[in-house]
Design a protein around this motif. Structure first.
Motif, PDB file in Angstrom:
ATOM      1  N   ASP A 165       0.798  -1.219   0.000  1.00 26.38           N
ATOM      2  CA  ASP A 165       0.000   0.000   0.000  1.00 26.38           C
ATOM      3  C   ASP A 165       0.837   1.279   0.000  1.00 26.38           C
ATOM      4  O   ASP A 165       0.304   2.379   0.128  1.00 26.38           O
ATOM      5  CB  ASP A 165      -0.953   0.009   1.186  1.00 26.38           C
ATOM      6  CG  ASP A 165      -0.232  -0.134   2.523  1.00 26.38           C
ATOM      7  OD1 ASP A 165       1.019  -0.207   2.548  1.00 26.38           O
ATOM      8  OD2 ASP A 165      -0.928  -0.173   3.553  1.00 26.38           O
ATOM      9  N   SER A 206       2.854   2.324   2.264  1.00 28.95           N
ATOM     10  CA  SER A 206       2.813   2.963   3.573  1.00 28.95           C
ATOM     11  C   SER A 206       4.185   3.214   4.180  1.00 28.95           C
ATOM     12  O   SER A 206       4.304   3.962   5.144  1.00 28.95           O
ATOM     13  CB  SER A 206       1.970   2.129   4.543  1.00 28.95           C
ATOM     14  OG  SER A 206       2.495   0.819   4.654  1.00 28.95           O
ATOM     15  N   ARG A 235       8.335   0.903  13.557  1.00 34.27           N
ATOM     16  CA  ARG A 235       7.114   0.963  12.750  1.00 34.27           C
ATOM     17  C   ARG A 235       6.075  -0.071  13.156  1.00 34.27           C
ATOM     18  O   ARG A 235       4.925   0.008  12.758  1.00 34.27           O
ATOM     19  CB  ARG A 235       7.436   0.844  11.263  1.00 34.27           C
ATOM     20  CG  ARG A 235       7.663  -0.552  10.793  1.00 34.27           C
ATOM     21  CD  ARG A 235       7.749  -0.633   9.283  1.00 34.27           C
ATOM     22  NE  ARG A 235       8.361  -1.866   8.909  1.00 34.27           N
ATOM     23  CZ  ARG A 235       7.680  -3.008   8.748  1.00 34.27           C
ATOM     24  NH1 ARG A 235       6.387  -3.044   8.893  1.00 34.27           N
ATOM     25  NH2 ARG A 235       8.324  -4.108   8.428  1.00 34.27           N
ATOM     26  N   GLY A 272       4.289   6.742   9.595  1.00 40.04           N
ATOM     27  CA  GLY A 272       3.760   6.142   8.381  1.00 40.04           C
ATOM     28  C   GLY A 272       3.174   7.147   7.413  1.00 40.04           C
ATOM     29  O   GLY A 272       2.727   8.218   7.792  1.00 40.04           O
ATOM     30  N   ARG A 273       3.172   6.784   6.150  1.00 41.64           N
ATOM     31  CA  ARG A 273       2.644   7.655   5.099  1.00 41.64           C
ATOM     32  C   ARG A 273       1.120   7.694   5.109  1.00 41.64           C
ATOM     33  O   ARG A 273       0.525   8.582   4.527  1.00 41.64           O
ATOM     34  CB  ARG A 273       3.119   7.166   3.737  1.00 41.64           C
ATOM     35  CG  ARG A 273       4.601   7.329   3.525  1.00 41.64           C
ATOM     36  CD  ARG A 273       5.066   6.643   2.241  1.00 41.64           C
ATOM     37  NE  ARG A 273       4.223   6.873   1.101  1.00 41.64           N
ATOM     38  CZ  ARG A 273       4.475   7.747   0.127  1.00 41.64           C
ATOM     39  NH1 ARG A 273       5.571   8.457   0.167  1.00 41.64           N
ATOM     40  NH2 ARG A 273       3.656   7.890  -0.888  1.00 41.64           N
ATOM     41  N   LEU A 274       0.472   6.721   5.735  1.00 45.76           N
ATOM     42  CA  LEU A 274      -0.989   6.649   5.708  1.00 45.76           C
ATOM     43  C   LEU A 274      -1.632   7.047   7.026  1.00 45.76           C
ATOM     44  O   LEU A 274      -2.817   6.833   7.226  1.00 45.76           O
ATOM     45  CB  LEU A 274      -1.433   5.237   5.318  1.00 45.76           C
ATOM     46  CG  LEU A 274      -0.891   4.718   3.994  1.00 45.76           C
ATOM     47  CD1 LEU A 274      -1.368   3.305   3.731  1.00 45.76           C
ATOM     48  CD2 LEU A 274      -1.294   5.637   2.851  1.00 45.76           C
ATOM     49  N   ILE A 284       2.637  -0.188  11.370  1.00 46.08           N
ATOM     50  CA  ILE A 284       2.583  -0.592   9.967  1.00 46.08           C
ATOM     51  C   ILE A 284       2.976  -2.068   9.918  1.00 46.08           C
ATOM     52  O   ILE A 284       4.153  -2.403   9.972  1.00 46.08           O
ATOM     53  CB  ILE A 284       3.535   0.241   9.094  1.00 46.08           C
ATOM     54  CG1 ILE A 284       3.213   1.730   9.228  1.00 46.08           C
ATOM     55  CG2 ILE A 284       3.434  -0.196   7.638  1.00 46.08           C
ATOM     56  CD1 ILE A 284       4.201   2.633   8.527  1.00 46.08           C
TER      57      ILE A 284
END
Length: 154
Positions: A101, A103, A115, A123-125, A130
């Protein structure tokens, strides 16, 4: 000889053949991995080599739960088979973002044990852990750095 658009063999112009030969002669050999990257190769063989075993550092189909993914997603009727094909790692350093995804933004983040923590905020989301690809997060800082150096060379 070259094959043209009509599938016939043709001889290239001498200028083109000469230019191509000079280009090939101008190439320098690939850089040899440094000492840290060599140590990283050993870490890779020990900790990653079972799954990433072929020439492209990819591998066979493995059970999804063995890499720490959400079992419900991996086996759901609409999405999953319960298995995961190990991705090749050639030029993995150029392949960000990571995981299915996107992330994870960097390889360092992918291998970071932070993480996986409930309070992770990188996280990117959005905030939270994650999950997925838990291999490598157990490494010490020196081994992790060496592995990252090695991954940058493949």
């Amino acid at each position: 000889q070259l094959t043209d658009s009509n599938h016939t063999l043709v001889r290239p112009p001498r200028e083109l053949a000469w230019a191509l030969a000079m280009y090939v002669y101008s190439l320098s050999p690939a850089a040899r991995p440094g000492e840290v990257a060599s140590r990283g190769a050993a870490v890779f063989r020990e900790h990653c080599g079972d799954c990433h075993a072929n020439a492209g550092y990819g591998g066979r189909v493995i059970a999804a739960e063995s890499i720490g993914t959400d079992r419900a997603l991996a086996t759901s009727r609409g999405r999953g088979t319960g298995t995961y094909r190990v991705a090749p790692l050639v030029r993995v350093a150029d392949g960000a973002p990571y995981l299915h995804d996107g992330s994870v933004a960097t390889l360092a983040e992918l291998l970071s044990p932070a993480r996986l923590q409930p309070d992770y905020a990188g996280g990117r989301l959005g905030p939270g852990p994650i999950p997925g690809h838990t291999a490598g997060v157990e490494l010490g800082a020196d081994d992790r750095a060496a592995l990252l150096e090695f991954l940058d060379t493949i």
